[in-house]
Design a protein around this motif. Structure first.
Motif, PDB file in Angstrom:
ATOM      1  N   ARG A 184       0.851  -1.195   0.000  1.00 35.04           N
ATOM      2  CA  ARG A 184       0.000   0.000   0.000  1.00 35.04           C
ATOM      3  C   ARG A 184       0.883   1.240   0.000  1.00 35.04           C
ATOM      4  NH1 ARG A 184      -3.796   0.573   4.509  1.00 35.04           N
ATOM      5  NH2 ARG A 184      -5.118   1.648   2.981  1.00 35.04           N
ATOM      6  N   THR A 237      -3.003   5.218  -2.675  1.00 34.02           N
ATOM      7  CA  THR A 237      -3.999   6.181  -2.230  1.00 34.02           C
ATOM      8  C   THR A 237      -3.475   7.587  -2.502  1.00 34.02           C
ATOM      9  OG1 THR A 237      -4.863   4.729  -0.498  1.00 34.02           O
ATOM     10  CG2 THR A 237      -5.294   7.088  -0.276  1.00 34.02           C
ATOM     11  N   GLU A 282      -7.116   4.674  -4.960  1.00 27.84           N
ATOM     12  CA  GLU A 282      -8.106   5.304  -4.090  1.00 27.84           C
ATOM     13  C   GLU A 282      -7.761   6.785  -3.942  1.00 27.84           C
ATOM     14  OE1 GLU A 282      -8.041   3.320  -0.364  1.00 27.84           O
ATOM     15  OE2 GLU A 282      -8.956   1.472  -1.121  1.00 27.84           O
ATOM     16  N   THR A 283      -8.740   7.599  -3.573  1.00 32.41           N
ATOM     17  CA  THR A 283      -8.479   9.014  -3.292  1.00 32.41           C
ATOM     18  C   THR A 283      -9.021   9.362  -1.911  1.00 32.41           C
ATOM     19  OG1 THR A 283     -10.542   9.729  -4.353  1.00 32.41           O
ATOM     20  CG2 THR A 283      -8.557   9.664  -5.730  1.00 32.41           C
ATOM     21  N   ARG A 284      -8.290  10.235  -1.212  1.00 37.54           N
ATOM     22  CA  ARG A 284      -8.719  10.682   0.108  1.00 37.54           C
ATOM     23  C   ARG A 284      -8.488  12.183   0.227  1.00 37.54           C
ATOM     24  NH1 ARG A 284      -5.812   7.391   4.791  1.00 37.54           N
ATOM     25  NH2 ARG A 284      -6.863   9.043   5.980  1.00 37.54           N
ATOM     26  N   TYR A 290       0.327   2.798   5.804  1.00 40.03           N
ATOM     27  CA  TYR A 290       0.847   2.415   4.491  1.00 40.03           C
ATOM     28  C   TYR A 290       2.266   1.855   4.610  1.00 40.03           C
ATOM     29  CZ  TYR A 290      -3.250   4.692   2.617  1.00 40.03           C
ATOM     30  OH  TYR A 290      -4.544   5.019   2.316  1.00 40.03           O
TER      31      TYR A 290
END
Length: 235
Positions: A110, A140, A176-178, A196
C-alpha cells in the motif's frame, strides 16, 4: 528514458534498506550517496584521510545488493557537515529525478501519495509504477485541505492526478483518493502514512521548522518506518 534515483545513506551508521525495496528499484538508474558526517571542528579533508577506506567499504556493501538485482549503480562519497545541502547538490550534478529516504520495510503493498496544493502529474507515475509492480498492490492519492483552500479544488487535484496515473497505464481499480481537512498538512500526512508501506511525494519548499523538527520525509521514515521517495518539482 530511465529515471535516476538518489539513495542517500548517513555514514558511518547507515539505515538499512530491505531486499524487497532493492528489487523494486532495480529498473531505475541508482546513485548511491554516502555522506560521512564530520564534526563541526574537524576539516573534511582530515576526516577523509582517516575514514575514507572504511567508508568506501561500507558504500560498496550497500551497493552490492543493487548490483545483484541488476541495477545500474553509481556511487558518491562525501565528507562534510551539511547533509541536506550535499544531497541537493549531488542530485543536480547527477541529474536525479528523485531521492529515496530508505527504511527496512518488509513489504510494499500500500503506497500513500500525498499531493501538494499545486497539482503536478507528469513525474509521479514512474515511481508509483516501480513500487506497484505486484498486481495486488495499490495506491492512495491524498490531499490535505488547509489555508483557505476549498474542497472542490482539492477534489480537482486528486482527480487530475488520478487521470494522469491511469493514462500512464496504471489500473484504475488500484487507485483510491482521500481528502482531509482535519488538521495541519504535516500532521495529517504523518497520521495517514502510518497505515501504508511506502510514501511517494513531491518535494516541499524548505522551511525553518525543518531545521528544528526535520523534514517531513525524515519524520515519516522515523515515525512510521516507511521508505519515502521524494520527486523533484523543478526537474
Amino acid at each position: 528514458m530511465t529515471e535516476r534515483l538518489l539513495v542517500s545513506f548517513a555514514l558511518p551508521d547507515p539505515e538499512t534498506i530491505s531486499p524487497v525495496l532493492v528489487e523494486k528499484l532495480a529498473s531505475l538508474d541508482i546513485v548511491l550517496l554516502g555522506h560521512y558526517e564530520v564534526p563541526e571542528q574537524t576539516p573534511a579533508s582530515t576526516a577523509r584521510e582517516q575514514f575514507e577506506a572504511e567508508a568506501t567499504e561500507q558504500l560498496e556493501t550497500l551497493r552490492q545488493p543493487f548490483v545483484d538485482a541488476g541495477a545500474s549503480v553509481q556511487t558518491r562519497l562525501v565528507f562534510g557537515k551539511d547533509r541536506a545541502g550535499t544531497i541537493d547538490r549531488v542530485m543536480r550534478e547527477q541529474d536525479c529525478t528523485a531521492e529515496l529516504t530508505p527504511a527496512p520495510t518488509e513489504r510494499i503493498d500500500r503506497i500513500l501519495v500525498p499531493l501538494p496544493d499545486i497539482a503536478e502529474f507528469d513525474r509521479l507515475p514512474r515511481f508509483v509504477d516501480v513500487l506497484c509492480e505486484d498486481a495486488a498492490s495499490g495506491i492512495t492519492l491524498f490531499h490535505v485541505v488547509e489555508g483557505g483552500e476549498d474542497h472542490e479544488r482539492g477534489r480537482t487535484i486528486l482527480e487530475k492526478t488520478r487521470e494522469g496515473i491511469v493514462s500512464s497505464g496504471f489500473d484504475s481499480e488500484r487507485i483510491e483518493t482521500r481528502l482531509s481537512d482535519g488538521g495541519s498538512h504535516d500532521d495529517e500526512i504523518l497520521r495517514a502514512a502510518s497505515d501504508y508501506d511506502a510514501v511517494v511525494m513531491y518535494e516541499a519548499e524548505s522551511r525553518l521548522a525543518d531545521r528544528i523538527f526535520g523534514t517531513l520525509p525524515d519524520r515519516i521514515r522515523a515515525e512510521t518506518g516507511d521508505p519515502v521517495i521524494v520527486v523533484r518539482r523543478d526537474y
